[in-house]
Design a protein around this motif. Structure first.
Motif, PDB file in Angstrom:
ATOM      1  N   GLY A 175      -2.410  20.196  18.577  1.00 47.12           N
ATOM      2  CA  GLY A 175      -2.522  19.462  20.020  1.00 47.12           C
ATOM      3  C   GLY A 175      -1.235  18.394  19.797  1.00 47.12           C
ATOM      4  O   GLY A 175      -0.960  18.049  20.998  1.00 47.12           O
TER       5      GLY A 175
ATOM      6  N   ARG B 217     -10.930  15.038  23.046  1.00 44.69           N
ATOM      7  CA  ARG B 217     -10.905  16.541  22.834  1.00 44.69           C
ATOM      8  C   ARG B 217     -11.967  16.594  21.750  1.00 44.69           C
ATOM      9  O   ARG B 217     -12.947  17.723  21.598  1.00 44.69           O
TER      10      ARG B 217
ATOM     11  N   SER C 280      -0.741  25.244  22.977  1.00 46.16           N
ATOM     12  CA  SER C 280      -1.656  25.301  23.951  1.00 46.16           C
ATOM     13  C   SER C 280      -2.982  26.014  23.609  1.00 46.16           C
ATOM     14  O   SER C 280      -4.077  25.486  23.731  1.00 46.16           O
TER      15      SER C 280
ATOM     16  N   PHE D  47      -6.660  12.683  21.601  1.00 51.12           N
ATOM     17  CA  PHE D  47      -7.218  13.608  20.342  1.00 51.12           C
ATOM     18  C   PHE D  47      -8.600  13.414  20.159  1.00 51.12           C
ATOM     19  O   PHE D  47      -9.387  14.370  20.150  1.00 51.12           O
TER      20      PHE D  47
ATOM     21  N   VAL E  66      -4.382  24.936  19.941  1.00 50.67           N
ATOM     22  CA  VAL E  66      -5.340  23.580  19.935  1.00 50.67           C
ATOM     23  C   VAL E  66      -6.820  24.000  20.551  1.00 50.67           C
ATOM     24  O   VAL E  66      -7.538  23.324  19.900  1.00 50.67           O
ATOM     25  N   ASN E  67      -6.801  24.759  21.453  1.00 51.22           N
ATOM     26  CA  ASN E  67      -7.890  25.095  22.285  1.00 51.22           C
ATOM     27  C   ASN E  67      -8.928  25.838  21.111  1.00 51.22           C
ATOM     28  O   ASN E  67     -10.171  25.759  20.999  1.00 51.22           O
TER      29      ASN E  67
ATOM     30  N   TYR F 260       0.608  18.126  23.226  1.00 52.62           N
ATOM     31  CA  TYR F 260       0.635  16.713  23.892  1.00 52.62           C
ATOM     32  C   TYR F 260       2.099  16.365  24.192  1.00 52.62           C
ATOM     33  O   TYR F 260       2.414  15.811  25.232  1.00 52.62           O
TER      34      TYR F 260
ATOM     35  N   GLU G 202      -9.721  23.434  17.819  1.00 57.75           N
ATOM     36  CA  GLU G 202     -10.665  22.224  18.264  1.00 57.75           C
ATOM     37  C   GLU G 202     -12.343  22.623  18.267  1.00 57.75           C
ATOM     38  O   GLU G 202     -13.079  22.048  17.880  1.00 57.75           O
TER      39      GLU G 202
ATOM     40  N   GLN H 219      -5.703  21.820  14.616  1.00 60.00           N
ATOM     41  CA  GLN H 219      -5.973  20.949  15.643  1.00 60.00           C
ATOM     42  C   GLN H 219      -5.097  19.884  16.052  1.00 60.00           C
ATOM     43  O   GLN H 219      -4.348  19.771  17.009  1.00 60.00           O
TER      44      GLN H 219
END
Length: 223
Positions: A149, A179, A54, A176, A57-58, A153, A61, A145
């Motif tokens: 992600g 984002r 989590s 995807f 991925v933040n 997900y 991205e 990412q």
């Protein structure tokens, strides 16, 4: 002290970056634990959250959108111009320019980088190294990412008692690209704003701005 002064811009941005990353980790932890509690789960520690998909991925991205912005700006400004912008070359000077203008090969100065005097593949590599590295960082960030992600997900799907999806299905999904494009559009708008607003607006003393008294039509002039 002299070294700090000469590198103060990079050092300042490094400190701000570290503070922002730390702040994102703490804020993200509170948000993540709030959702965990609401779903009947157990809160996690800061280190567990930072190591989670989590958080990854933040971070990734945002990195990939930033490096996409830099890569496109570096490469496109070789060939495209914007009259009046200090971020652009002068009209009529689009292109890779001559060896003399770029001070490479026999036109290199005594203090030019050694690879500027090289020939063949080494010269090509050094001549395009900035764009290549920015593009590579973008691709690696995009890959990070997509992997993080994908894991995040599938964790959400499993918590909702749904089957996980493959990596290929995830990178072609609306989740995807929603984002990704959220970040891309903001970065591209920021570049557009900088290019156009710097034609008519000034920031005294900044090399990203034209001199205060420079005509609006003057191009490739730093203050």
């Amino acid at each position: 002290m002299r070294w700090i002064k000469e590198n103060s811009l990079a050092l300042t941005f490094l400190v701000l970056f570290l503070l922002a990353v730390a702040g994102q980790a703490v804020a993200g932890l509170f948000h993540y634990n709030d959702e965990q509690t609401a779903q009947g789960g157990e809160p996690v520690s800061l280190w567990s959250y930072v190591a989670s998909s989590s958080y990854a991925v933040n971070v990734a991205e945002n990195w990939q959108s930033e490096y996409l912005q830099f890569f496109l700006f570096i490469v496109l400004t070789v060939w495209l111009v914007q009259k009046g912008s200090p971020e652009s070359k002068e009209p009529g000077r689009a292109g890779r320019e001559s060896d003399e203008e770029q001070r490479v090969g026999r036109h290199a100065d005594p203090d030019s980088p050694r690879w500027a005097r090289a020939k063949g593949a080494r010269l090509w590599l050094f001549s395009n190294s900035l764009g290549l590295v920015m593009g590579l960082i973008f691709l690696l960030s995009w890959l990070a990412q997509s992997v993080a992600g994908h894991a995040a997900y599938n964790a959400q799907r499993l918590s909702g008692l749904r089957d996980p999806v493959t990596w290929g299905s995830y990178v072609t999904s609306g989740e995807f690209w929603d984002r990704s494009l959220q970040n891309w559009q903001s970065e591209l708008l920021a570049v557009l704003s900088m290019v156009v607003l710097s034609i008519y607006l000034r920031q005294r003393g900044s090399p990203e701005s034209k001199p205060v008294g420079a005509p609006h039509a003057s191009t490739s002039v730093g203050g």
